[in-house]
Design a protein around this motif. Structure first.
Motif, PDB file in Angstrom:
ATOM      1  N   MET A  28       0.854  -1.107  -0.330  1.00 25.28           N
ATOM      2  CA  MET A  28       0.126   0.010  -0.204  1.00 25.28           C
ATOM      3  C   MET A  28       0.426   1.631   0.161  1.00 25.28           C
ATOM      4  O   MET A  28       1.430   1.016   0.566  1.00 25.28           O
ATOM      5  CB  MET A  28      -0.844   0.456   0.882  1.00 25.28           C
ATOM      6  N   THR A  29       0.537   2.286  -0.599  1.00 24.08           N
ATOM      7  CA  THR A  29       0.916   3.515  -0.791  1.00 24.08           C
ATOM      8  C   THR A  29       1.455   4.625  -0.288  1.00 24.08           C
ATOM      9  O   THR A  29      -0.533   5.100   0.058  1.00 24.08           O
ATOM     10  CB  THR A  29       1.643   4.076  -2.712  1.00 24.08           C
ATOM     11  N   THR A  30       1.974   5.412   0.443  1.00 21.68           N
ATOM     12  CA  THR A  30       1.318   5.865   1.409  1.00 21.68           C
ATOM     13  C   THR A  30       1.527   7.495   0.644  1.00 21.68           C
ATOM     14  O   THR A  30       2.515   7.912   0.116  1.00 21.68           O
ATOM     15  CB  THR A  30       2.705   5.973   2.568  1.00 21.68           C
ATOM     16  N   ALA A  31       0.936   8.814   0.727  1.00 20.45           N
ATOM     17  CA  ALA A  31       0.619   9.633   0.405  1.00 20.45           C
ATOM     18  C   ALA A  31       1.905  10.808   1.319  1.00 20.45           C
ATOM     19  O   ALA A  31       2.363  10.723   2.210  1.00 20.45           O
ATOM     20  CB  ALA A  31      -0.559  10.128   0.713  1.00 20.45           C
ATOM     21  N   VAL A  32       3.170  10.932   0.238  1.00 19.46           N
ATOM     22  CA  VAL A  32       3.717  11.842   1.171  1.00 19.46           C
ATOM     23  C   VAL A  32       3.264  13.101   1.797  1.00 19.46           C
ATOM     24  O   VAL A  32       2.075  13.326   0.806  1.00 19.46           O
ATOM     25  CB  VAL A  32       4.160  12.575  -0.647  1.00 19.46           C
ATOM     26  N   ASP A  33       3.660  13.987   2.819  1.00 17.84           N
ATOM     27  CA  ASP A  33       3.616  14.540   2.810  1.00 17.84           C
ATOM     28  C   ASP A  33       3.495  15.799   2.945  1.00 17.84           C
ATOM     29  O   ASP A  33       4.176  16.314   1.617  1.00 17.84           O
ATOM     30  CB  ASP A  33       3.837  14.648   5.142  1.00 17.84           C
ATOM     31  N   GLY A  34       2.703  16.814   2.719  1.00 23.88           N
ATOM     32  CA  GLY A  34       2.456  18.218   2.813  1.00 23.88           C
ATOM     33  C   GLY A  34       3.618  19.086   2.325  1.00 23.88           C
ATOM     34  O   GLY A  34       4.146  19.849   1.867  1.00 23.88           O
ATOM     35  N   SER A  35       4.258  18.861   3.540  1.00 27.95           N
ATOM     36  CA  SER A  35       5.770  19.828   3.662  1.00 27.95           C
ATOM     37  C   SER A  35       6.631  19.569   2.223  1.00 27.95           C
ATOM     38  O   SER A  35       6.974  20.162   2.012  1.00 27.95           O
ATOM     39  CB  SER A  35       6.103  20.009   4.952  1.00 27.95           C
ATOM     40  N   THR A  36       7.112  17.616   2.325  1.00 30.66           N
ATOM     41  CA  THR A  36       7.925  17.452   1.086  1.00 30.66           C
ATOM     42  C   THR A  36       7.428  17.550   0.306  1.00 30.66           C
ATOM     43  O   THR A  36       8.061  18.492  -1.017  1.00 30.66           O
ATOM     44  CB  THR A  36       7.964  15.919   1.876  1.00 30.66           C
ATOM     45  N   PHE A  37       5.825  17.902  -0.001  1.00 31.74           N
ATOM     46  CA  PHE A  37       5.257  17.919  -1.566  1.00 31.74           C
ATOM     47  C   PHE A  37       5.653  19.098  -2.061  1.00 31.74           C
ATOM     48  O   PHE A  37       5.757  19.577  -3.238  1.00 31.74           O
ATOM     49  CB  PHE A  37       3.743  17.489  -1.783  1.00 31.74           C
ATOM     50  N   ARG A  38       5.406  20.135  -1.110  1.00 36.17           N
ATOM     51  CA  ARG A  38       5.583  21.432  -1.137  1.00 36.17           C
ATOM     52  C   ARG A  38       7.329  22.175  -1.460  1.00 36.17           C
ATOM     53  O   ARG A  38       7.478  22.919  -2.655  1.00 36.17           O
ATOM     54  CB  ARG A  38       4.863  22.549   0.166  1.00 36.17           C
ATOM     55  N   HIS A  39       7.941  21.830  -0.952  1.00 32.07           N
ATOM     56  CA  HIS A  39       9.076  21.617  -1.090  1.00 32.07           C
ATOM     57  C   HIS A  39       9.753  20.882  -2.109  1.00 32.07           C
ATOM     58  O   HIS A  39      10.747  21.483  -2.703  1.00 32.07           O
ATOM     59  CB  HIS A  39      10.403  20.918   0.096  1.00 32.07           C
ATOM     60  N   VAL A  40       8.680  19.910  -3.089  1.00 34.44           N
ATOM     61  CA  VAL A  40       9.706  19.265  -4.415  1.00 34.44           C
ATOM     62  C   VAL A  40       9.132  20.406  -5.085  1.00 34.44           C
ATOM     63  O   VAL A  40       9.941  20.641  -6.367  1.00 34.44           O
ATOM     64  CB  VAL A  40       8.739  17.904  -4.554  1.00 34.44           C
ATOM     65  N   LEU A  41       7.672  20.994  -4.532  1.00 31.83           N
ATOM     66  CA  LEU A  41       7.388  21.465  -6.239  1.00 31.83           C
ATOM     67  C   LEU A  41       7.956  22.770  -6.797  1.00 31.83           C
ATOM     68  O   LEU A  41       8.056  23.669  -7.401  1.00 31.83           O
ATOM     69  CB  LEU A  41       5.724  22.047  -6.196  1.00 31.83           C
ATOM     70  N   ALA A  42       8.748  23.176  -5.720  1.00 30.94           N
ATOM     71  CA  ALA A  42       9.318  24.783  -5.733  1.00 30.94           C
ATOM     72  C   ALA A  42      10.583  24.706  -5.939  1.00 30.94           C
ATOM     73  O   ALA A  42      10.857  26.154  -6.787  1.00 30.94           O
ATOM     74  CB  ALA A  42       9.379  24.983  -3.546  1.00 30.94           C
ATOM     75  N   ARG A  43      10.786  23.860  -6.190  1.00 34.42           N
ATOM     76  CA  ARG A  43      12.353  23.553  -6.804  1.00 34.42           C
ATOM     77  C   ARG A  43      12.315  23.791  -8.483  1.00 34.42           C
ATOM     78  O   ARG A  43      12.437  23.329  -9.425  1.00 34.42           O
ATOM     79  CB  ARG A  43      12.570  22.008  -6.756  1.00 34.42           C
ATOM     80  N   TRP A  44      10.239  23.567  -8.976  1.00 33.45           N
ATOM     81  CA  TRP A  44      10.302  23.667  -9.864  1.00 33.45           C
ATOM     82  C   TRP A  44       9.816  24.816 -11.052  1.00 33.45           C
ATOM     83  O   TRP A  44       9.160  25.486 -10.193  1.00 33.45           O
ATOM     84  CB  TRP A  44       8.722  22.853 -10.669  1.00 33.45           C
ATOM     85  N   PRO A  45      10.449  25.522 -11.394  1.00 35.90           N
ATOM     86  CA  PRO A  45      10.482  27.256 -11.648  1.00 35.90           C
ATOM     87  C   PRO A  45       9.238  27.406 -12.585  1.00 35.90           C
ATOM     88  O   PRO A  45       9.332  26.280 -13.710  1.00 35.90           O
ATOM     89  CB  PRO A  45      11.298  28.025 -12.589  1.00 35.90           C
ATOM     90  N   SER A  46       8.685  28.186 -12.378  1.00 37.61           N
ATOM     91  CA  SER A  46       7.092  28.326 -13.313  1.00 37.61           C
ATOM     92  C   SER A  46       7.468  30.255 -13.748  1.00 37.61           C
ATOM     93  O   SER A  46       8.209  30.857 -12.704  1.00 37.61           O
ATOM     94  CB  SER A  46       5.941  28.179 -12.850  1.00 37.61           C
ATOM     95  N   GLY A  47       6.678  30.614 -14.730  1.00 37.40           N
ATOM     96  CA  GLY A  47       5.963  32.018 -14.737  1.00 37.40           C
ATOM     97  C   GLY A  47       5.227  32.021 -13.391  1.00 37.40           C
ATOM     98  O   GLY A  47       4.343  31.610 -13.442  1.00 37.40           O
ATOM     99  N   VAL A  48       5.216  33.752 -13.490  1.00 37.95           N
ATOM    100  CA  VAL A  48       3.819  34.075 -12.927  1.00 37.95           C
ATOM    101  C   VAL A  48       2.741  34.675 -13.200  1.00 37.95           C
ATOM    102  O   VAL A  48       3.167  35.631 -14.487  1.00 37.95           O
ATOM    103  CB  VAL A  48       4.566  35.362 -11.988  1.00 37.95           C
ATOM    104  N   GLY A  49       1.432  35.104 -13.282  1.00 41.68           N
ATOM    105  CA  GLY A  49       0.517  35.386 -13.797  1.00 41.68           C
ATOM    106  C   GLY A  49      -0.497  36.275 -12.545  1.00 41.68           C
ATOM    107  O   GLY A  49      -0.303  35.381 -11.806  1.00 41.68           O
ATOM    108  N   ILE A  50      -1.018  37.449 -13.291  1.00 40.96           N
ATOM    109  CA  ILE A  50      -2.482  37.411 -12.396  1.00 40.96           C
ATOM    110  C   ILE A  50      -3.568  37.418 -13.429  1.00 40.96           C
ATOM    111  O   ILE A  50      -4.349  37.212 -14.428  1.00 40.96           O
ATOM    112  CB  ILE A  50      -1.845  38.980 -11.871  1.00 40.96           C
ATOM    113  N   VAL A  51      -4.035  36.022 -12.512  1.00 38.22           N
ATOM    114  CA  VAL A  51      -5.321  35.769 -12.650  1.00 38.22           C
ATOM    115  C   VAL A  51      -6.275  37.061 -12.728  1.00 38.22           C
ATOM    116  O   VAL A  51      -7.064  36.620 -11.539  1.00 38.22           O
ATOM    117  CB  VAL A  51      -6.178  34.135 -12.450  1.00 38.22           C
TER     118      VAL A  51
END
Length: 454
Positions: A1-24
């Motif tokens: 059974m796969t355990t979901a990654v914790d939110g803090s780790t997930f946010r840290h990983v996503l922070a390494r992905w550079p993206s553009g910035v927009g105003i919706v």
């Protein structure tokens, strides 16, 4: 059974992905609303579809779902303040739209008039996505108000594009022949020196009427007894850099359309003309017309292009020169004003201003070659050259030994060698040229050897 990654780790990983910035943004009965977002993506070209992901807990989610319309305004590098404002990082602000110039788009959603780009959409579908909703929009209108570098988000910080160094740079000596011609220095020896520089793979621009300073191909080789060294084996990195013969007639700097026509008739491959940063490029258009039908191309040299108060005019002039049909643009740094380095206006070509200017110039040029003619006053020439390379410039104008007050050819070659950036010759080659040039000046030191930083 796969355990979901914790939110803090997930946010840290996503922070390494550079993206553009927009105003919706969206608009409806409750008025205008906007939020900063990076979760924006294209979905389809035919039909044109995009998506944004919005947290279901935000008021923006409720308004976007109710209004059924939204716009995404892509922020430029100078929009950090707006990005922070719409991200709620300035809680004292009551009206986020009080900053910036906003107009209603086709759907009524606010569009930023100086955004890097924008799309205006009607909601086609809304899909559940965990704690977010994925809104897919039909693009009903879009625009690119200006060409500029984008604002990026990475590691929870605002940023700009990375600054990779180029693999190689091109060098054109525009100071040597002009100085020799103006000073009337040892014409025959000067011609041999110019021919040697050209034979090594560095183009030389000569003044109109001084073509004799650069002998034709058959006479463009080194001659015994000149004391000049040719590039050693392996010194020249780019293909063809070790050529031993000059590539035909040189480029010529002209002052009028008539001179340009003469140069084209003489078979010169290129003419260069200096134009003011007046937004029109009229002088260059006349030169382009004068050489029409020939194989001669036109380089427009924008005078005093690095002055901070001329940035907008330089961009307008660049657009006009592209339209006129120029094959290349050269931005020329003006001579420093009087007084010490601390004097206002004495150092117009500062690295900070140069970077800001080139971040707009290079994207606007859109593939049109841009050269930079830098000076070396107060030792800033090499700093500006490095700044320019990191800002996308790959072509430079120089002057051997600092001729014409330009960045010395030998210094730029040495800097590139130390950074692993290829140039037409190795750093040891220009030294012999400089020595010969100094002998021609009867031992008088060259500008590069009397600069304040020496």
């Amino acid at each position: 059974m796969t355990t979901a990654v914790d939110g803090s780790t997930f946010r840290h990983v996503l922070a390494r992905w550079p993206s553009g910035v927009g105003i919706v943004t969206t608009a409806g009965e409750a008025g205008r609303h906007g939020m900063t977002a990076s979760s924006f993506s294209s979905v389809s070209l035919d039909p044109p579809l995009v998506l944004v992901c919005v947290d279901r807990r935000l008021r923006s989610h409720e308004l976007l779902a109710r209004n059924g319309v939204f716009a995404v305004n892509v922020l430029g590098r100078d929009h950090i303040g707006l990005g922070r404002r719409f991200a709620g990082m300035e809680p004292e602000v009551s009206d986020r739209f009080a900053e910036g110039d906003w107009l209603p788009g086709a759907t009524g959603s606010p569009v930023l008039t100086d955004a890097a780009a924008w799309v205006d959409c009607r909601v086609r579908n809304a899909y559940p996505g965990g704690d977010h909703t994925i809104f897919v929009g039909d693009v009903v209108a879009a625009g690119v108000p200006r060409i500029t570098s984008p604002l990026l988000f990475h590691s929870r910080a605002w940023g700009q594009l990375a600054d990779p160094l180029p693999r190689s740079v091109g060098i054109t000596d525009t100071g040597l022949a002009r100085t020799l011609h103006d000073q009337g220095t040892a014409t025959r020896r000067g011609a041999r020196l110019v021919a040697t520089v050209r034979a090594a793979g560095i183009p030389v621009v000569v003044p109109h009427g001084a073509l004799r300073i650069a002998p034709p191909t058959a006479r463009g080789t080194d001659r015994p007894g000149t004391g000049l060294r040719t590039p050693p084996e392996g010194a020249a990195a780019p293909a063809g850099a070790g050529a031993r013969t000059a590539p035909g007639p040189p480029a010529v700097h002209v002052c009028s359309a008539a001179q340009a026509a003469d140069a084209a008739e003489a078979g010169c491959p290129c003419v260069e003309v200096t134009v003011p940063a007046d937004g029109t490029g009229a002088a260059a258009r006349a030169v382009v017309r004068a050489v029409a039908g020939s194989a001669t191309t036109v380089v427009a040299r924008v005078h005093d292009a690095l002055a901070p108060d001329r940035a907008r005019a330089v961009l307008h002039t660049l657009a006009a020169l592209k339209t006129a049909g120029c094959a290349e643009i050269a931005l020329v740094e003006g001579r420093p004003g009087p007084g010490p380095a601390s004097t206002a206006g004495a150092l117009d070509g500062s690295p900070l201003h140069l970077r800001a200017l080139l971040q707009d110039v290079v994207p606007q040029a859109d593939g049109l070659p841009v050269r930079l003619a830098l000076r070396d006053h107060h030792g800033l020439g090499l700093v500006n050259a490095l700044t320019a390379m990191k800002s996308g410039v790959r072509l430079f104008d120089t002057g051997l030994g600092g001729c014409a007050g330009l960045l010395p050819t030998e210094r730029l070659v040495l800097l590139c060698a130390r950074m692993g950036v290829a140039t037409p010759v190795g750093p040891e080659v220009p030294r012999s040229w400089v020595n010969e040039l100094e002998r021609m000046r009867h031992g008088r030191p060259l500008p590069a050897r009397t600069a304040p930083d020496q």
